[in-house]
Scaffold this motif. Structure first.
Motif, PDB file in Angstrom:
ATOM      1  N   LEU A  27      -0.125  -5.369   5.872  1.00  0.00           N
ATOM      2  CA  LEU A  27       0.674  -4.187   5.555  1.00  0.00           C
ATOM      3  C   LEU A  27      -0.093  -3.333   4.558  1.00  0.00           C
ATOM      4  O   LEU A  27      -0.348  -3.759   3.432  1.00  0.00           O
ATOM      5  N   HIS A  28      -0.461  -2.134   4.980  1.00  0.00           N
ATOM      6  CA  HIS A  28      -1.184  -1.198   4.111  1.00  0.00           C
ATOM      7  C   HIS A  28      -0.202  -0.617   3.104  1.00  0.00           C
ATOM      8  O   HIS A  28       0.633   0.210   3.446  1.00  0.00           O
ATOM      9  N   VAL A  29      -0.298  -1.071   1.862  1.00  0.00           N
ATOM     10  CA  VAL A  29       0.588  -0.574   0.805  1.00  0.00           C
ATOM     11  C   VAL A  29      -0.046   0.660   0.153  1.00  0.00           C
ATOM     12  O   VAL A  29      -1.252   0.742   0.005  1.00  0.00           O
ATOM     13  N   GLY A  30       0.784   1.633  -0.186  1.00  0.00           N
ATOM     14  CA  GLY A  30       0.274   2.885  -0.746  1.00  0.00           C
ATOM     15  C   GLY A  30      -0.452   3.707   0.294  1.00  0.00           C
ATOM     16  O   GLY A  30      -1.392   4.436  -0.015  1.00  0.00           O
ATOM     17  N   ALA A  31      -0.017   3.622   1.535  1.00  0.00           N
ATOM     18  CA  ALA A  31      -0.708   4.289   2.643  1.00  0.00           C
ATOM     19  C   ALA A  31      -0.558   5.802   2.636  1.00  0.00           C
ATOM     20  O   ALA A  31      -1.368   6.498   3.244  1.00  0.00           O
ATOM     21  N   GLU A  32       0.443   6.315   1.956  1.00  0.00           N
ATOM     22  CA  GLU A  32       0.703   7.763   1.946  1.00  0.00           C
ATOM     23  C   GLU A  32      -0.522   8.530   1.449  1.00  0.00           C
ATOM     24  O   GLU A  32      -0.985   8.334   0.327  1.00  0.00           O
ATOM     25  N   GLY A  33      -1.076   9.376   2.335  1.00  0.00           N
ATOM     26  CA  GLY A  33      -2.225  10.206   1.979  1.00  0.00           C
ATOM     27  C   GLY A  33      -3.552   9.472   1.934  1.00  0.00           C
ATOM     28  O   GLY A  33      -4.551  10.044   1.498  1.00  0.00           O
ATOM     29  N   LYS A  34      -3.588   8.236   2.393  1.00  0.00           N
ATOM     30  CA  LYS A  34      -4.825   7.438   2.346  1.00  0.00           C
ATOM     31  C   LYS A  34      -5.406   7.268   3.749  1.00  0.00           C
ATOM     32  O   LYS A  34      -4.737   7.475   4.756  1.00  0.00           O
ATOM     33  N   GLU A  35      -6.671   6.861   3.804  1.00  0.00           N
ATOM     34  CA  GLU A  35      -7.361   6.581   5.060  1.00  0.00           C
ATOM     35  C   GLU A  35      -6.633   5.466   5.820  1.00  0.00           C
ATOM     36  O   GLU A  35      -6.175   4.491   5.220  1.00  0.00           O
ATOM     37  N   ASP A  36      -6.539   5.617   7.135  1.00  0.00           N
ATOM     38  CA  ASP A  36      -5.898   4.613   7.979  1.00  0.00           C
ATOM     39  C   ASP A  36      -6.766   3.359   8.043  1.00  0.00           C
ATOM     40  O   ASP A  36      -7.926   3.427   8.427  1.00  0.00           O
ATOM     41  N   LEU A  37      -6.215   2.224   7.658  1.00  0.00           N
ATOM     42  CA  LEU A  37      -6.948   0.960   7.675  1.00  0.00           C
ATOM     43  C   LEU A  37      -6.732   0.187   8.968  1.00  0.00           C
ATOM     44  O   LEU A  37      -7.305  -0.882   9.159  1.00  0.00           O
ATOM     45  N   ASP A  42       3.023   1.285   4.978  1.00  0.00           N
ATOM     46  CA  ASP A  42       4.291   1.361   4.251  1.00  0.00           C
ATOM     47  C   ASP A  42       4.795   2.790   4.087  1.00  0.00           C
ATOM     48  O   ASP A  42       5.729   3.035   3.344  1.00  0.00           O
ATOM     49  N   ASN A  43       4.193   3.752   4.808  1.00  0.00           N
ATOM     50  CA  ASN A  43       4.667   5.130   4.713  1.00  0.00           C
ATOM     51  C   ASN A  43       5.394   5.560   5.988  1.00  0.00           C
ATOM     52  O   ASN A  43       5.478   6.731   6.301  1.00  0.00           O
ATOM     53  N   THR A  44       5.942   4.581   6.714  1.00  0.00           N
ATOM     54  CA  THR A  44       6.733   4.862   7.906  1.00  0.00           C
ATOM     55  C   THR A  44       8.172   4.432   7.646  1.00  0.00           C
ATOM     56  O   THR A  44       8.434   3.654   6.724  1.00  0.00           O
ATOM     57  N   ASN A  47      10.826   4.541   3.188  1.00  0.00           N
ATOM     58  CA  ASN A  47       9.713   4.072   2.350  1.00  0.00           C
ATOM     59  C   ASN A  47       9.616   4.804   1.016  1.00  0.00           C
ATOM     60  O   ASN A  47      10.209   5.859   0.837  1.00  0.00           O
ATOM     61  N   ILE A  48       8.859   4.196   0.108  1.00  0.00           N
ATOM     62  CA  ILE A  48       8.534   4.804  -1.195  1.00  0.00           C
ATOM     63  C   ILE A  48       7.014   4.743  -1.423  1.00  0.00           C
ATOM     64  O   ILE A  48       6.543   4.585  -2.536  1.00  0.00           O
ATOM     65  N   SER A  49       6.249   4.858  -0.348  1.00  0.00           N
ATOM     66  CA  SER A  49       4.797   4.712  -0.402  1.00  0.00           C
ATOM     67  C   SER A  49       4.136   5.627  -1.439  1.00  0.00           C
ATOM     68  O   SER A  49       3.181   5.237  -2.106  1.00  0.00           O
ATOM     69  N   CYS A  50       4.670   6.839  -1.601  1.00  0.00           N
ATOM     70  CA  CYS A  50       4.073   7.789  -2.552  1.00  0.00           C
ATOM     71  C   CYS A  50       4.188   7.304  -4.000  1.00  0.00           C
ATOM     72  O   CYS A  50       3.484   7.794  -4.878  1.00  0.00           O
ATOM     73  N   LYS A  51       5.044   6.332  -4.262  1.00  0.00           N
ATOM     74  CA  LYS A  51       5.210   5.799  -5.616  1.00  0.00           C
ATOM     75  C   LYS A  51       4.302   4.607  -5.892  1.00  0.00           C
ATOM     76  O   LYS A  51       4.388   3.980  -6.945  1.00  0.00           O
ATOM     77  N   ASN A  52       3.384   4.310  -4.957  1.00  0.00           N
ATOM     78  CA  ASN A  52       2.506   3.152  -5.112  1.00  0.00           C
ATOM     79  C   ASN A  52       1.698   3.132  -6.404  1.00  0.00           C
ATOM     80  O   ASN A  52       1.510   2.056  -6.976  1.00  0.00           O
ATOM     81  N   PRO A  53       1.203   4.279  -6.923  1.00  0.00           N
ATOM     82  CA  PRO A  53       0.449   4.213  -8.180  1.00  0.00           C
ATOM     83  C   PRO A  53       1.251   3.603  -9.342  1.00  0.00           C
ATOM     84  O   PRO A  53       0.672   3.036 -10.258  1.00  0.00           O
ATOM     85  N   ASN A  54       2.573   3.696  -9.280  1.00  0.00           N
ATOM     86  CA  ASN A  54       3.416   3.127 -10.331  1.00  0.00           C
ATOM     87  C   ASN A  54       3.996   1.765  -9.985  1.00  0.00           C
ATOM     88  O   ASN A  54       4.285   0.974 -10.880  1.00  0.00           O
ATOM     89  N   TYR A  55       4.193   1.509  -8.700  1.00  0.00           N
ATOM     90  CA  TYR A  55       4.884   0.287  -8.287  1.00  0.00           C
ATOM     91  C   TYR A  55       4.020  -0.728  -7.539  1.00  0.00           C
ATOM     92  O   TYR A  55       4.502  -1.819  -7.217  1.00  0.00           O
ATOM     93  N   CYS A  56       2.779  -0.377  -7.213  1.00  0.00           N
ATOM     94  CA  CYS A  56       1.829  -1.293  -6.542  1.00  0.00           C
ATOM     95  C   CYS A  56       2.451  -1.928  -5.301  1.00  0.00           C
ATOM     96  O   CYS A  56       3.002  -1.243  -4.487  1.00  0.00           O
ATOM     97  N   TYR A  62       9.530  -2.977  -0.705  1.00  0.00           N
ATOM     98  CA  TYR A  62      10.615  -2.050  -0.360  1.00  0.00           C
ATOM     99  C   TYR A  62      10.576  -1.765   1.132  1.00  0.00           C
ATOM    100  O   TYR A  62      11.604  -1.783   1.807  1.00  0.00           O
ATOM    101  N   TRP A  63       9.391  -1.499   1.679  1.00  0.00           N
ATOM    102  CA  TRP A  63       9.258  -1.198   3.106  1.00  0.00           C
ATOM    103  C   TRP A  63       9.762  -2.368   3.949  1.00  0.00           C
ATOM    104  O   TRP A  63      10.492  -2.172   4.928  1.00  0.00           O
ATOM    105  N   ILE A  64       9.395  -3.585   3.558  1.00  0.00           N
ATOM    106  CA  ILE A  64       9.855  -4.773   4.287  1.00  0.00           C
ATOM    107  C   ILE A  64      11.386  -4.845   4.250  1.00  0.00           C
ATOM    108  O   ILE A  64      12.031  -5.073   5.271  1.00  0.00           O
ATOM    109  N   TRP A  65      11.964  -4.667   3.079  1.00  0.00           N
ATOM    110  CA  TRP A  65      13.419  -4.727   2.907  1.00  0.00           C
ATOM    111  C   TRP A  65      14.124  -3.743   3.832  1.00  0.00           C
ATOM    112  O   TRP A  65      15.126  -4.071   4.477  1.00  0.00           O
ATOM    113  N   LYS A  66      13.600  -2.523   3.907  1.00  0.00           N
ATOM    114  CA  LYS A  66      14.283  -1.466   4.653  1.00  0.00           C
ATOM    115  C   LYS A  66      13.937  -1.419   6.141  1.00  0.00           C
ATOM    116  O   LYS A  66      14.698  -0.854   6.921  1.00  0.00           O
TER     117      LYS A  66
END
Length: 91
Positions: A27-37, A42-44, A47-56, A62-66
């Motif tokens: 699962l690519h965490v913090g994927a929002e605005g990043k290169e596709d691995l 986690d930006n589908t 999600n809260i992918s854009c908050k990855n710099p603060n929440y790692c 969160y993505w798994i839960w939802k």
């Protein structure tokens, strides 16, 4: 318990060789605005992918839960995965 759907997500934030084993899903965490691995991102969905710099890795949790419908879920880091040897919990 063998009829339960089990998914263990591997939190990945950069290119890495990850475990390829049944039930483990990178699962690519913090994927929002990043290169596709090439992994689930986690930006589908919800999600809260854009908050990855603060929440790692919590953005992945969160993505798994939802978004995950498995009966049993887990989350591990790409450098420290859980492996079972016989007898496994499924035996």
């Amino acid at each position: 318990m063998s009829d339960k759907k089990i998914e263990i997500y591997i939190a990945v934030h950069k290119k890495a060789n990850v475990l390829r084993r049944e039930g483990y899903i990178p699962l690519h965490v913090g994927a929002e605005g990043k290169e596709d691995l090439g992994f689930v991102k986690d930006n589908t969905g919800d999600n809260i992918s854009c908050k990855n710099p603060n929440y790692c890795e919590l953005t992945g949790l969160y993505w798994i839960w939802k978004n995950c419908n498995a009966d049993i879920v887990g989350l591990v880091h790409y450098r420290s995965c859980l492996l079972y040897t016989s007898p496994s919990p499924r035996d």
